[in-house]
Design an enzyme around this catalytic site. Sequence first.
Site: not given
Length: 299
Positions: A180, A217
């Site tokens: 992420e 992400k």
Amino acid sequence: MTTQAQQAMLEKVKNEVGFIAALDQSGGSTPKALKAYGIGEEQFSSDEEMFGLVHAMRTRIITSPVFIGDRVLGAILFENTLERDIEGKNSAVFLWENKRIVPFLKVDKGLEADADGVQLMKPIPELDGLLDKANAQNVFGTKMRSVIKTANVEGITALVKQQFDLAKQIIAKGLVPIIEPEVDIHSNSKAQAEALLQAEILKHLNILGTEQLVMLKLTIPDIPNFYQPLITHPNVIKVVALSGGYKRELANQKLSENKGMIASFSRALSEGLYADMSDGEFNGALETAIDGIYAASAT
């Protein structure tokens, strides 16, 4: 975890339609999450009380009859949640056995101070032990977050390298990492940062072995469908989107413009849920949230 269970989880995440619920607010963000839920800081006097209250909030979401695996593919948990039970079962085990929802574990320990336009992750010295714990408790994958503030080449290069170095350690333990690298939605060079980020991620993806699978992400990009080269990459199981501070309606709208990208929302999922709601009110509000996020993820 048995190979059979892991394969079933992999097939679900790879092939089914739905989204991933981010229920992983940690120490620093927990008071904010509780406040949004209607529980102020005056209602707890220790970390233990605070984590008990947030676990009760997460348990209410997870045990709701509308929170089920036909629309929710997975859920990201905080380490403290992994150490607690839901209806007499370990939280991660409950998610899979009772709801058919794939459990992930947040493994990062927060962010370093700004440098070169990014915030790297703090060191994770006990990562191997945490991964062993995750494996013992039916967890499928992990999540770790760092933040990009500006389109700085050196900063983004270092940030992506850190993410992939840790991802390889996680893969070696048999887990699937969610990488992420969040681009701040308020960045005045957001589109440029996204271009640098995508190029850097592709460099690292292209040198992974065929069995080294990751998830990504990412902040919803300024240019719709910009991340298609990542979504279609053979080493990427799924690209999921963070809401990044957008209200749910706007996050859903932006997400729906990106084919093949699914939601992994936190604040946008719990928006409009309050501790003093009746079960009927709570489940109705949660169903509205799930319906909207699911529809945006199904494009």
